[in-house]
Design a protein around this motif. Structure first.
Motif, PDB file in Angstrom:
ATOM      1  N   VAL A   1       0.940  -1.160  -0.048  1.00 45.62           N
ATOM      2  CA  VAL A   1      -0.215  -0.042  -0.090  1.00 45.62           C
ATOM      3  C   VAL A   1       0.708   1.296   0.040  1.00 45.62           C
ATOM      4  CG1 VAL A   1      -1.548   1.255   1.301  1.00 45.62           C
ATOM      5  CG2 VAL A   1      -1.970  -1.043   1.237  1.00 45.62           C
ATOM      6  N   LYS A   2       1.806   1.234   0.887  1.00 51.72           N
ATOM      7  CA  LYS A   2       2.894   2.329   1.054  1.00 51.72           C
ATOM      8  C   LYS A   2       3.402   2.558  -0.406  1.00 51.72           C
ATOM      9  CE  LYS A   2       6.782   4.029   3.649  1.00 51.72           C
ATOM     10  NZ  LYS A   2       7.613   3.763   4.678  1.00 51.72           N
ATOM     11  N   ALA A   3       3.909   1.576  -1.187  1.00 50.17           N
ATOM     12  CA  ALA A   3       4.592   1.536  -2.257  1.00 50.17           C
ATOM     13  C   ALA A   3       3.686   1.876  -3.470  1.00 50.17           C
ATOM     14  CB  ALA A   3       5.289   0.235  -2.800  1.00 50.17           C
ATOM     15  N   MET A   4       2.626   1.784  -3.453  1.00 48.09           N
ATOM     16  CA  MET A   4       1.404   2.240  -4.396  1.00 48.09           C
ATOM     17  C   MET A   4       1.348   3.658  -4.312  1.00 48.09           C
ATOM     18  SD  MET A   4      -1.320  -0.945  -4.820  1.00 48.09           S
ATOM     19  CE  MET A   4      -2.060  -0.040  -6.254  1.00 48.09           C
ATOM     20  N   HIS A   5       1.191   4.163  -2.899  1.00 51.16           N
ATOM     21  CA  HIS A   5       0.929   5.627  -2.765  1.00 51.16           C
ATOM     22  C   HIS A   5       2.198   6.318  -3.339  1.00 51.16           C
ATOM     23  CE1 HIS A   5      -2.770   5.851  -0.792  1.00 51.16           C
ATOM     24  NE2 HIS A   5      -2.477   5.113  -0.005  1.00 51.16           N
ATOM     25  N   ALA A   6       3.684   5.706  -3.181  1.00 50.96           N
ATOM     26  CA  ALA A   6       4.762   6.441  -3.680  1.00 50.96           C
ATOM     27  C   ALA A   6       4.500   6.481  -5.069  1.00 50.96           C
ATOM     28  CB  ALA A   6       5.805   5.515  -3.115  1.00 50.96           C
ATOM     29  N   MET A   7       4.034   5.373  -5.656  1.00 54.40           N
ATOM     30  CA  MET A   7       4.007   5.429  -7.181  1.00 54.40           C
ATOM     31  C   MET A   7       3.108   6.413  -7.697  1.00 54.40           C
ATOM     32  SD  MET A   7       6.370   3.153  -8.509  1.00 54.40           S
ATOM     33  CE  MET A   7       7.178   1.562  -8.161  1.00 54.40           C
ATOM     34  N   GLU A   8       2.082   6.428  -6.851  1.00 48.95           N
ATOM     35  CA  GLU A   8       1.066   7.498  -7.293  1.00 48.95           C
ATOM     36  C   GLU A   8       1.622   9.039  -7.295  1.00 48.95           C
ATOM     37  OE1 GLU A   8      -2.960   9.420  -5.487  1.00 48.95           O
ATOM     38  OE2 GLU A   8      -2.496   7.500  -4.737  1.00 48.95           O
ATOM     39  N   ASN A   9       2.334   9.177  -6.083  1.00 48.28           N
ATOM     40  CA  ASN A   9       2.656  10.632  -5.916  1.00 48.28           C
ATOM     41  C   ASN A   9       3.881  10.856  -7.374  1.00 48.28           C
ATOM     42  OD1 ASN A   9       1.239  10.775  -3.776  1.00 48.28           O
ATOM     43  ND2 ASN A   9       2.903  10.282  -2.398  1.00 48.28           N
ATOM     44  N   ALA A  10       4.532   9.864  -7.481  1.00 48.64           N
ATOM     45  CA  ALA A  10       5.654   9.873  -8.580  1.00 48.64           C
ATOM     46  C   ALA A  10       4.999  10.129  -9.794  1.00 48.64           C
ATOM     47  CB  ALA A  10       6.536   8.734  -8.767  1.00 48.64           C
ATOM     48  N   VAL A  11       3.892   9.602 -10.152  1.00 46.97           N
ATOM     49  CA  VAL A  11       3.167   9.731 -11.580  1.00 46.97           C
ATOM     50  C   VAL A  11       2.467  11.057 -11.723  1.00 46.97           C
ATOM     51  CG1 VAL A  11       1.125   8.634 -12.929  1.00 46.97           C
ATOM     52  CG2 VAL A  11       2.659   7.070 -11.712  1.00 46.97           C
ATOM     53  N   THR A  12       1.860  11.458 -10.405  1.00 45.57           N
ATOM     54  CA  THR A  12       1.253  13.002 -10.319  1.00 45.57           C
ATOM     55  C   THR A  12       2.410  13.766 -10.494  1.00 45.57           C
ATOM     56  OG1 THR A  12      -0.389  11.773  -8.709  1.00 45.57           O
ATOM     57  CG2 THR A  12       0.021  14.174  -9.071  1.00 45.57           C
ATOM     58  N   LEU A  13       3.399  13.745 -10.110  1.00 45.50           N
ATOM     59  CA  LEU A  13       4.473  14.883 -10.161  1.00 45.50           C
ATOM     60  C   LEU A  13       4.697  14.714 -11.725  1.00 45.50           C
ATOM     61  CD1 LEU A  13       6.598  14.480  -7.247  1.00 45.50           C
ATOM     62  CD2 LEU A  13       5.046  16.297  -7.777  1.00 45.50           C
ATOM     63  N   GLU A  14       4.964  13.507 -12.285  1.00 45.06           N
ATOM     64  CA  GLU A  14       5.468  13.381 -13.783  1.00 45.06           C
ATOM     65  C   GLU A  14       4.254  13.979 -14.605  1.00 45.06           C
ATOM     66  OE1 GLU A  14       5.550   9.530 -16.050  1.00 45.06           O
ATOM     67  OE2 GLU A  14       7.390   9.724 -14.998  1.00 45.06           O
ATOM     68  N   ARG A  15       3.196  13.763 -14.376  1.00 44.70           N
ATOM     69  CA  ARG A  15       2.010  14.355 -15.223  1.00 44.70           C
ATOM     70  C   ARG A  15       1.800  15.841 -15.086  1.00 44.70           C
ATOM     71  NH1 ARG A  15      -0.674  10.684 -17.915  1.00 44.70           N
ATOM     72  NH2 ARG A  15      -0.500   8.864 -17.178  1.00 44.70           N
ATOM     73  N   LYS A  16       2.246  16.491 -14.111  1.00 43.32           N
ATOM     74  CA  LYS A  16       2.190  18.003 -13.633  1.00 43.32           C
ATOM     75  C   LYS A  16       3.328  18.577 -14.486  1.00 43.32           C
ATOM     76  CE  LYS A  16       0.146  18.338  -9.441  1.00 43.32           C
ATOM     77  NZ  LYS A  16       0.066  18.639  -7.795  1.00 43.32           N
ATOM     78  N   ARG A  17       4.539  17.977 -14.420  1.00 40.39           N
ATOM     79  CA  ARG A  17       5.458  18.345 -15.380  1.00 40.39           C
ATOM     80  C   ARG A  17       5.102  18.379 -16.691  1.00 40.39           C
ATOM     81  NH1 ARG A  17       8.545  15.331 -11.876  1.00 40.39           N
ATOM     82  NH2 ARG A  17       9.063  13.723 -13.133  1.00 40.39           N
ATOM     83  N   GLU A  18       4.259  17.450 -17.265  1.00 42.48           N
ATOM     84  CA  GLU A  18       3.958  17.204 -18.718  1.00 42.48           C
ATOM     85  C   GLU A  18       2.959  18.061 -18.962  1.00 42.48           C
ATOM     86  OE1 GLU A  18       3.525  13.061 -18.936  1.00 42.48           O
ATOM     87  OE2 GLU A  18       5.729  12.712 -18.963  1.00 42.48           O
ATOM     88  N   GLY A  19       2.158  18.707 -17.974  1.00 41.76           N
ATOM     89  CA  GLY A  19       1.018  19.531 -18.384  1.00 41.76           C
ATOM     90  C   GLY A  19      -0.277  18.462 -18.458  1.00 41.76           C
ATOM     91  N   PHE A  20      -0.345  17.582 -17.569  1.00 40.38           N
ATOM     92  CA  PHE A  20      -1.569  16.696 -17.699  1.00 40.38           C
ATOM     93  C   PHE A  20      -2.106  16.818 -16.214  1.00 40.38           C
ATOM     94  CE2 PHE A  20       0.865  14.435 -20.988  1.00 40.38           C
ATOM     95  CZ  PHE A  20       0.029  14.572 -22.064  1.00 40.38           C
ATOM     96  N   GLU A  21      -3.516  16.843 -16.120  1.00 38.48           N
ATOM     97  CA  GLU A  21      -4.301  16.959 -14.812  1.00 38.48           C
ATOM     98  C   GLU A  21      -4.582  15.276 -14.697  1.00 38.48           C
ATOM     99  OE1 GLU A  21      -7.113  19.983 -14.745  1.00 38.48           O
ATOM    100  OE2 GLU A  21      -5.583  21.690 -14.671  1.00 38.48           O
TER     101      GLU A  21
END
Length: 390
Positions: free
Chosen positions: A358-378
């Motif tokens: 569960v902790k690892a999935m939250h970490a992956m979620e945060n990483a994907v969210t940051l990546e999408r923000k950098r790419e301009g996706f919401e």
């Protein structure tokens, strides 16, 4: 001078689904490029046929396809009957090529081919190469949790015939350890890993994202075979907790066959969890499927470490996508992924460590969210961008 001849035996050849057959085609080409005349013999759900030899590099490849029906792996008796008949049919189709050959290479699939080909080789006296994709009967013993008298006897006979193999090709260091522990001299073992069976071209785009997976941060994909060797309960429990904590987080895409794939789908649907199930696609379309994911899930039960190596790890790594591995650190899945990916793109948790996953999935979620923000996706776009296998 006539070329050296190799007979290569395996189970399902493409377009039928099966990692061993996919790699057999790749490796047959390698042998042919080195000047060997290769006869590749495998199974097909289509009609039996023999394809004329075609030049490849300095050698050539001919393909012999042997018709076999599929079978229900959950029925032990049908598995045994299917295995015996399949091995006999493959050897019958390959016999005259074997008679003329210099070497015979066989794989761990179909199971127990060793028990048919090693006794035959007492008569043929060919160089025998064993690409030990899966260990049998060790996998069956691990599945049952004990050997019993019958399997213990089969295990003793297996070790007897293994000692009469000239060369072993191991997929990983964990397999080499198992072979050495089983009494095989190290000098008769060579490490030959599987490559990625698919190529990720520059600018490749992912498959369109199904509507069922939209509205979340990203996608976790399990693609390929979800069988007896693969843990499922850790992910089911972790995904349940994670989804309750993060309802717009990572969504799960199941693109798999195997003894546990239907079970995972039923359980997640019964719990009302977001899941999309798709059918397996062609090898040509596989790269586009794999890059449509943000995270790839790989699982392996502890008793199978060194006996089974999930081959998709190679393409998962090559894709550059994130990987979640549920399994032991002694597996080559962990050794390879940890060595190739940064800590932000790879995470391992032990089987049964639900809170850790569960902790690892939250970490992956945060990483994907940051990546999408950098790419301009919401949120997820209809086609998820670039960058993995089965």
């Amino acid at each position: 001078m006539s070329p050296k001849r190799l007979v290569y035996l395996c189970d399902w050849l493409p377009p039928d689904f099966g990692a061993v057959g996919q790699y057999a085609k790749l490796f047959s080409r390698e042998w042919a490029k080195e000047g060997w005349a290769v006869t590749l013999v495998g199974l097909t759900t289509d009609k039996s046929k023999r394809e004329a030899a075609k030049p490849v590099g300095n050698g050539a490849i001919e393909v012999i396809r042997v018709h076999r029906r599929t079978y229900g792996k959950h029925r032990f008796t049908s598995r045994v009957v299917w295995t015996i008949l399949s091995n006999l049919l493959l050897l019958r189709a390959a016999f005259w090529a074997m008679w003329r050959s210099d070497a015979v290479l066989f794989t761990g699939s179909p199971p127990l081919m060793l028990h048919f080909i090693a006794p035959l080789n007492v008569f043929l006296r060919k160089q025998l190469i064993y690409r030990i994709t899966d260990f049998h009967p060790e996998c069956l013993i691990a599945e049952r949790g004990r050997a019993g008298f019958g399997l213990a006897l089969v295990s003793r006979v297996t070790k007897f015939w293994r000692r009469r193999v000239d060369t072993f090709e191991a997929l990983g260091l964990d397999q080499i350890r198992r072979l050495i522990d089983g009494g095989i001299p190290a000098e008769r073992i060579r490490l030959k890993r599987d490559p990625s069976p698919v190529y990720f071209a520059a600018g490749l785009t992912g498959l369109p994202l199904p509507d069922e997976l939209r509205g979340g941060v990203g996608v976790v994909l399990y693609s390929g075979n979800w069988g007896i060797a693969h843990d499922e309960q850790t992910f089911i429990e972790a995904y349940s907790l994670y989804t309750a904590q993060s309802p717009r987080g990572l969504r799960f895409w199941l693109n798999a066959v195997g003894a546990k794939a239907d079970c995972v789908e039923r359980e997640l649907c019964a719990r009302g969890l977001p899941i999309y199930r798709s059918n397996l696609i062609s090898l040509e379309q596989l790269p586009r499927l794999l890059i449509a994911a943000d995270v790839h899930l790989i699982t392996l039960r502890d008793p199978f470490v060194g006996y089974v190596l999930p081959s998709k790890v190679h393409a998962c790594i090559e894709s550059g996508k994130r990987i979640l591995f549920v399994g032991d650190a002694s597996s080559d899945v962990h050794i390879l992924a940890k060595g190739a990916l940064s800590s932000s793109k790879y995470c391992r948790v032990g089987v049964g460590d639900v809170n850790g996953l569960v902790k690892a999935m939250h970490a992956m979620e945060n990483a994907v969210t940051l990546e999408r923000k950098r790419e301009g996706f919401e949120e997820l776009s209809p086609v998820v961008g670039a960058g993995t296998i089965r």
